[in-house]
Design a protein around this motif. Structure first.
Motif, PDB file in Angstrom:
ATOM      1  N   SER A 114       0.726  -1.195  -0.081  1.00 36.01           N
ATOM      2  CA  SER A 114       0.026   0.059  -0.249  1.00 36.01           C
ATOM      3  C   SER A 114       0.831   1.201   0.037  1.00 36.01           C
ATOM      4  O   SER A 114       0.662   2.282  -0.590  1.00 36.01           O
ATOM      5  CB  SER A 114      -0.900  -0.002   1.253  1.00 36.01           C
ATOM      6  OG  SER A 114      -0.244  -0.025   2.174  1.00 36.01           O
ATOM      7  N   PHE A 115       2.124   0.984   0.930  1.00 31.24           N
ATOM      8  CA  PHE A 115       2.949   2.136   0.712  1.00 31.24           C
ATOM      9  C   PHE A 115       3.569   2.577  -0.564  1.00 31.24           C
ATOM     10  O   PHE A 115       3.765   3.428  -0.998  1.00 31.24           O
ATOM     11  CB  PHE A 115       3.871   2.136   1.806  1.00 31.24           C
ATOM     12  CG  PHE A 115       4.725   3.354   2.027  1.00 31.24           C
ATOM     13  CD1 PHE A 115       4.427   4.431   2.465  1.00 31.24           C
ATOM     14  CD2 PHE A 115       6.344   3.082   2.007  1.00 31.24           C
ATOM     15  CE1 PHE A 115       5.107   5.687   2.524  1.00 31.24           C
ATOM     16  CE2 PHE A 115       7.066   4.293   2.197  1.00 31.24           C
ATOM     17  CZ  PHE A 115       6.464   5.530   2.443  1.00 31.24           C
TER      18      PHE A 115
ATOM     19  N   GLY B  75       2.334   1.866  -3.407  1.00 33.84           N
ATOM     20  CA  GLY B  75       1.274   2.430  -4.265  1.00 33.84           C
ATOM     21  C   GLY B  75       1.043   4.031  -4.293  1.00 33.84           C
ATOM     22  O   GLY B  75       1.104   4.726  -5.168  1.00 33.84           O
ATOM     23  N   ALA B  76       1.496   4.501  -3.042  1.00 34.53           N
ATOM     24  CA  ALA B  76       1.271   5.937  -2.599  1.00 34.53           C
ATOM     25  C   ALA B  76       2.598   6.368  -3.138  1.00 34.53           C
ATOM     26  O   ALA B  76       2.544   7.662  -3.668  1.00 34.53           O
ATOM     27  CB  ALA B  76       1.028   5.962  -1.015  1.00 34.53           C
TER      28      ALA B  76
ATOM     29  N   GLY C  32       2.273   6.903  -6.938  1.00 36.64           N
ATOM     30  CA  GLY C  32       1.405   8.451  -7.264  1.00 36.64           C
ATOM     31  C   GLY C  32       2.194   9.402  -6.920  1.00 36.64           C
ATOM     32  O   GLY C  32       1.837  10.475  -7.657  1.00 36.64           O
ATOM     33  N   ALA C  33       3.188   9.538  -5.963  1.00 29.06           N
ATOM     34  CA  ALA C  33       3.771  10.846  -5.835  1.00 29.06           C
ATOM     35  C   ALA C  33       4.881  11.025  -6.754  1.00 29.06           C
ATOM     36  O   ALA C  33       5.479  12.126  -6.983  1.00 29.06           O
ATOM     37  CB  ALA C  33       4.361  10.625  -4.411  1.00 29.06           C
TER      38      ALA C  33
ATOM     39  N   VAL D 111       8.685  12.869  -1.630  1.00 28.70           N
ATOM     40  CA  VAL D 111       7.624  12.845  -0.326  1.00 28.70           C
ATOM     41  C   VAL D 111       8.684  13.161   0.949  1.00 28.70           C
ATOM     42  O   VAL D 111       9.811  12.965   0.914  1.00 28.70           O
ATOM     43  CB  VAL D 111       7.142  11.278  -0.221  1.00 28.70           C
ATOM     44  CG1 VAL D 111       6.214  11.110  -1.499  1.00 28.70           C
ATOM     45  CG2 VAL D 111       8.332  10.365  -0.199  1.00 28.70           C
TER      46      VAL D 111
ATOM     47  N   GLN E  18       7.833   0.685   5.918  1.00 32.76           N
ATOM     48  CA  GLN E  18       7.374   2.065   5.078  1.00 32.76           C
ATOM     49  C   GLN E  18       8.646   3.004   5.152  1.00 32.76           C
ATOM     50  O   GLN E  18       8.590   4.120   4.889  1.00 32.76           O
ATOM     51  CB  GLN E  18       6.319   2.508   5.909  1.00 32.76           C
ATOM     52  CG  GLN E  18       5.070   1.870   5.596  1.00 32.76           C
ATOM     53  CD  GLN E  18       3.782   2.683   6.222  1.00 32.76           C
ATOM     54  OE1 GLN E  18       3.737   2.713   7.333  1.00 32.76           O
ATOM     55  NE2 GLN E  18       2.890   3.177   5.542  1.00 32.76           N
TER      56      GLN E  18
END
Length: 316
Positions: free
Chosen positions: A218-219, A221-222, A225-226, A238, A259
Motif C-alpha cells: 500500500s505504501f 502504491g502511494a 502516485g507521488a 515525499v 515503510q
C-alpha cells in the motif's frame, strides 16, 4: 542525512582521526564566549522563516564530515576548473548555505578570525536538532577549515540501495559502530526525499518483483502516485515521515512497518544487532536521543582542516 555519508579512505582517515584529539569543549571560552548563542540565533531566525532549514543543516553537516572530516569543505564554492562538493549531485538539494554564511558574518563581527566555518556548521547542526525537538549536546570545538573540495569525492557517499552489511562496513571504516549507525540513521526523521532516491524500489525492482518485497504494498502504491512516470515535477518526492519537521522516533516505526523510503534503512531489520536497535529506538525516545547525541559527538570530532576561513565560501 541523505544521500548518506561517506569519507575519504586510507591515509587521509588517519590524519582525520589524529586531528580529533585537538578538539576541546572550552576552546572559545576566552576568545569568543558568545559564539554558540550567536549561531543559535541565526539558525532560529532562519527556521522561523523556513521549516526545512533544520533538516538541510543536519544533512549538510553529515555530508561535510564524511568526505574529508568536519572541515567545512562542503561550504566552498566551485572556482575555475574545480567543481566543489556543494555542486555534486548528492548536495544539489541543499539550500541553506546562506544560514552558515550569515552565522559566520555575525561571528566575525564579534570575534574575527577565531571560529572556523566547520565549527559554526557543527553548532548549527546541533541547534537544528534542538529546534526540531531533539536532544542537545555539547559540541567539541577547535575544528579547522579545509582547503580542498572536490565534487568527485562525493562518489564515496554510500548509496540508499546499500544492504546492512555494506552500511556496517562503510560506517566502521569511519570508526562508527553499528549502534552509532542506527542512531545516526534516525536523522532521516527530518526532511524530504526526492523520487530518485527510492524510485528503483517501486517499479521494475527485479526480474521477479515489480516492487521491492520488503516495501509494504500500500505504501509502494502511494509512492508511485507521488512519483509518476509521466509529467513528474522536477523536484517530486515525499516527506521522510508525516512529522518530517519534528525530531522524533517515527522513522524507526516506519522501518518496522515496512515503510522506510530507502532500501538501506529497511535493511537494518535483516541483521539481529541492528534490528534490535531499531526496536529499541522506536519504543524509547530517551534511548534514541541519548544514542544520537553520543554518535553526533563522535562523528563531528573527525577533522582534517588547515585554516580558519574569513569567508566560508573561499579559502584564505
Amino acid at each position: 542525512m541523505y544521500s548518506y555519508i561517506g569519507i575519504a579512505f586510507g591515509a587521509s582517515m588517519l590524519i582525520i582521526v589524529s586531528m580529533a584529539s585537538a578538539l576541546s569543549m572550552n576552546r572559545y571560552d576566552a576568545t569568543c564566549p558568545n559564539v554558540e548563542p550567536i549561531v543559535a540565533k541565526v539558525v532560529r531566525d532562519a527556521t522561523s522563516r523556513d521549516k526545512t532549514v533544520p533538516a538541510t543543516l543536519l544533512r549538510m553537516h553529515f555530508h561535510d564530515c564524511f568526505i574529508r572530516g568536519c572541515d567545512g569543505s562542503i561550504l566552498l564554492e566551485s572556482r575555475g576548473g574545480n567543481k566543489a562538493e556543494r555542486d555534486a549531485p548528492p548536495n544539489k538539494s541543499l539550500h541553506a548555505f546562506y544560514v552558515i554564511e550569515a552565522a559566520k558574518r555575525a561571528v566575525e563581527a564579534v570575534c574575527p578570525a577565531v571560529v572556523s566555518c566547520a565549527d559554526i556548521l557543527a553548532f548549527a547542526a546541533r541547534d537544528a536538532v534542538v529546534l526540531s525537538g531533539g536532544p542537545r549536546w555539547d559540541v567539541p570545538k577547535g575544528r579547522k577549515d579545509g582547503r580542498t573540495s572536490k565534487a568527485s569525492e562525493t562518489s564515496t557517499l554510500p548509496s540508499p540501495a546499500f544492504n546492512v552489511s555494506q552500511l556496517e562496513k562503510s560506517f566502521a571504516l569511519r570508526g562508527l559502530s553499528p549502534q552509532e549507525l542506527v542512531a545516526l540513521i534516525g536523522a532521516h526523521t527530518l526532511g524530504f526525499a526526492h523520487c530518485s532516491s527510492f524510485e528503483k524500489r517501486i517499479r521494475n525492482f527485479n526480474s521477479t518483483h515489480d516492487v521491492d518485497p520488503t516495501l509494504r504494498p500500500s505504501f509502494a502504491g502511494a509512492l508511485r502516485g507521488a512519483c509518476p512516470l509521466k509529467n513528474k515535477p522536477p523536484n517530486a518526492g515525499v516527506a521522510m515521515d508525516p512529522s518530517s519537521t519534528t525530531f522524533d522516533t517515527n522513522h524507526y516505526k516506519f522501518i518496522l512497518n515496512r515503510q522506510a523510503l530507502f532500501a538501506s534503512d529497511q535493511s537494518l531489520l535483516t541483521a539481529p544487532q541492528t534490528k534490535a536497535l531499531v526496536y529499541k529506538f522506536a519504543t524509547s525516545k530517551r534511548a534514541f536521543h541519548t544514542a544520537f547525541a553520543k554518535a553526533m559527538i563522535k562523528m563531528s570530532s573527525l577533522n582534517g582542516g588547515q585554516e580558519i576561513r574569513k569567508d566560508c565560501r573561499f579559502v584564505n
